[in-house]
Enzyme design. Sequence first.
Site, PDB file in Angstrom:
ATOM      1  N   LYS A   1      43.376  26.077 -46.957  1.00 28.23           N
ATOM      2  CA  LYS A   1      43.224  25.847 -45.516  1.00 28.23           C
ATOM      3  C   LYS A   1      43.517  24.406 -45.140  1.00 28.23           C
ATOM      4  O   LYS A   1      44.112  24.130 -44.098  1.00 28.23           O
ATOM      5  CB  LYS A   1      41.801  26.211 -45.060  1.00 28.23           C
TER       6      LYS A   1
ATOM      7  N   LYS B   1      46.835  37.854 -47.785  1.00 27.86           N
ATOM      8  CA  LYS B   1      45.659  38.588 -47.288  1.00 27.86           C
ATOM      9  C   LYS B   1      45.763  38.863 -45.789  1.00 27.86           C
ATOM     10  O   LYS B   1      46.205  37.984 -45.031  1.00 27.86           O
ATOM     11  CB  LYS B   1      44.423  37.715 -47.567  1.00 27.86           C
TER      12      LYS B   1
ATOM     13  N   LYS C   1      41.884  37.359 -40.147  1.00 28.08           N
ATOM     14  CA  LYS C   1      41.616  37.289 -38.712  1.00 28.08           C
ATOM     15  C   LYS C   1      42.160  36.008 -38.098  1.00 28.08           C
ATOM     16  O   LYS C   1      42.317  35.920 -36.889  1.00 28.08           O
ATOM     17  CB  LYS C   1      40.128  37.469 -38.410  1.00 28.08           C
TER      18      LYS C   1
HETATM   19  P1  TYM Z   1      35.142  35.998 -43.724  1.00 30.57           P
HETATM   20  O1  TYM Z   1      34.492  35.964 -42.398  1.00 30.57           O
HETATM   21  O2  TYM Z   1      36.436  35.288 -43.913  1.00 30.57           O
HETATM   22  O3  TYM Z   1      35.341  37.471 -44.182  1.00 30.57           O
HETATM   23  C1  TYM Z   1      34.275  38.402 -44.091  1.00 30.57           C
HETATM   24  C2  TYM Z   1      34.279  39.340 -45.272  1.00 30.57           C
HETATM   25  O4  TYM Z   1      35.414  40.178 -45.209  1.00 30.57           O
HETATM   26  C3  TYM Z   1      36.145  40.082 -46.415  1.00 30.57           C
HETATM   27  N1  TYM Z   1      37.562  40.161 -46.084  1.00 30.57           N
HETATM   28  C4  TYM Z   1      38.428  40.974 -46.692  1.00 30.57           C
HETATM   29  N2  TYM Z   1      38.267  41.883 -47.664  1.00 30.57           N
HETATM   30  C5  TYM Z   1      39.371  42.566 -48.055  1.00 30.57           C
HETATM   31  N3  TYM Z   1      40.605  42.363 -47.519  1.00 30.57           N
HETATM   32  C6  TYM Z   1      40.799  41.459 -46.538  1.00 30.57           C
HETATM   33  N4  TYM Z   1      42.004  41.275 -46.020  1.00 30.57           N
HETATM   34  C7  TYM Z   1      39.684  40.712 -46.072  1.00 30.57           C
HETATM   35  N5  TYM Z   1      39.515  39.770 -45.123  1.00 30.57           N
HETATM   36  C8  TYM Z   1      38.212  39.437 -45.147  1.00 30.57           C
HETATM   37  C9  TYM Z   1      35.796  38.715 -46.992  1.00 30.57           C
HETATM   38  O5  TYM Z   1      36.001  38.658 -48.375  1.00 30.57           O
HETATM   39  C10 TYM Z   1      34.344  38.619 -46.611  1.00 30.57           C
HETATM   40  O6  TYM Z   1      33.539  39.316 -47.538  1.00 30.57           O
HETATM   41  N6  TYM Z   1      32.445  32.595 -46.078  1.00 30.57           N
HETATM   42  C11 TYM Z   1      32.436  33.963 -45.646  1.00 30.57           C
HETATM   43  C12 TYM Z   1      31.309  34.264 -44.681  1.00 30.57           C
HETATM   44  C13 TYM Z   1      29.977  33.949 -45.224  1.00 30.57           C
HETATM   45  C14 TYM Z   1      29.286  34.696 -46.218  1.00 30.57           C
HETATM   46  C15 TYM Z   1      28.065  34.007 -46.408  1.00 30.57           C
HETATM   47  C16 TYM Z   1      29.586  35.856 -46.919  1.00 30.57           C
HETATM   48  C17 TYM Z   1      29.197  32.899 -44.869  1.00 30.57           C
HETATM   49  N7  TYM Z   1      28.041  32.931 -45.583  1.00 30.57           N
HETATM   50  C18 TYM Z   1      27.124  34.465 -47.344  1.00 30.57           C
HETATM   51  C19 TYM Z   1      28.644  36.309 -47.855  1.00 30.57           C
HETATM   52  C20 TYM Z   1      27.435  35.607 -48.039  1.00 30.57           C
HETATM   53  C21 TYM Z   1      33.748  34.222 -44.902  1.00 30.57           C
HETATM   54  O7  TYM Z   1      34.336  33.331 -44.373  1.00 30.57           O
HETATM   55  O8  TYM Z   1      34.106  35.505 -44.814  1.00 30.57           O
END
Ligand code: TYM
Length: 326
Positions: free
Chosen positions: A111, A192, A195
Amino acid sequence: MKRILTGLKPSGELTLGSLIGAIKQCVSYQKDYESIIFVPDLHAITVEQDPKELKMRIKKNVALYLACGIDPEKNIIFLQSENVYHANLSWILECNTYMGEASRMTQFKDKSSKKENVSVGLFTYPILMAADILLYDADYVPVGIDQKQHVELARDIANRINNRYGNIFKVPEPLIPEVGAKIMDLQEPTKKMSKSSDNYKGTILLLDSEKDIRKKIASAVTDSEGKVYFDKENKPGISNLLTIYSCLSNLSIEEVEDKFKDYNYGNLKKEVADIVVEKLTEIQTKYENIINSNMIDEVLDKGKNLSIKMAQAKYEKLKEKVGLTR
Ligand code: TYM
């Protein structure tokens, strides 16, 4: 009872990837585990956000959690910024994390290489994520593969703190789906589905219209071979479509390959679009009933109180051990 915890940051609209990688897992585990799902809004501001849009997306996230099948009776659902212990714990964890290990996080490298003014928050983001997890003694963290390294960092930090200050934290494990851990962008199937992607055509949003879903899937990038089978390396586009179908139909990849083996790409795309439309229409119908109801506030109020109680106890215990006391 074992506990699961996860969060999806409201930095953009939730996608089919968010559903398959994280939410769907939580829905299937919620009957067997104590479940916590929150909105990591503090994580969202590690990159610039429009405040009005952020506020709207926070609400949308909660409505979508519920519409996707997260049961408010079985889950603690809350907003991260309404619980001060996340940021407080994060500070103590930062002081127990080495620059070297934080610098190894591939998501930060990726990023930050694409931006000019990178915030310090983007760098320390995985440590806040560790705080989110460790505050609640989560056993498992259902996430897509992109978050695996962050959960591993949380494990390393937990072990370090436990060695330094006594047994404080449970050491969590990532829970990564066997199929669907990384749903790919429809236009660039080696990347990937995200969003925050600029490529609108490559990402299916949970609130996309039927017309948009069909258009996006119809124009998904494939290959010139014309045969349907799973081969991630050489046929990433077709393999991604088969994966999406497998996750939404609960059929294995082998079963899906067999079902579509005599299809041409056009017909395959049509059936994948049908199942995506069917699942997302169900979610959208529920969403419409929730988004303007009192339910979101009721759920978040309840979750706020419960989560603060749990987090405060854990935070106070560590604070004392660290010597932050009179
Ligand atoms: P984030 O918001 O980017 O994504 C949320 C969750 O969705 C999964 N994900 C995917 N899985 C499969 N294919 C994809 N294309 C795809 N895009 C997103 C991500 O792996 C994630 O599980 N840092 C985290 C948010 C967070 C978090 C936490 C998660 C903050 N604190 C504590 C677990 C525990 C994040 O940015 O996910």
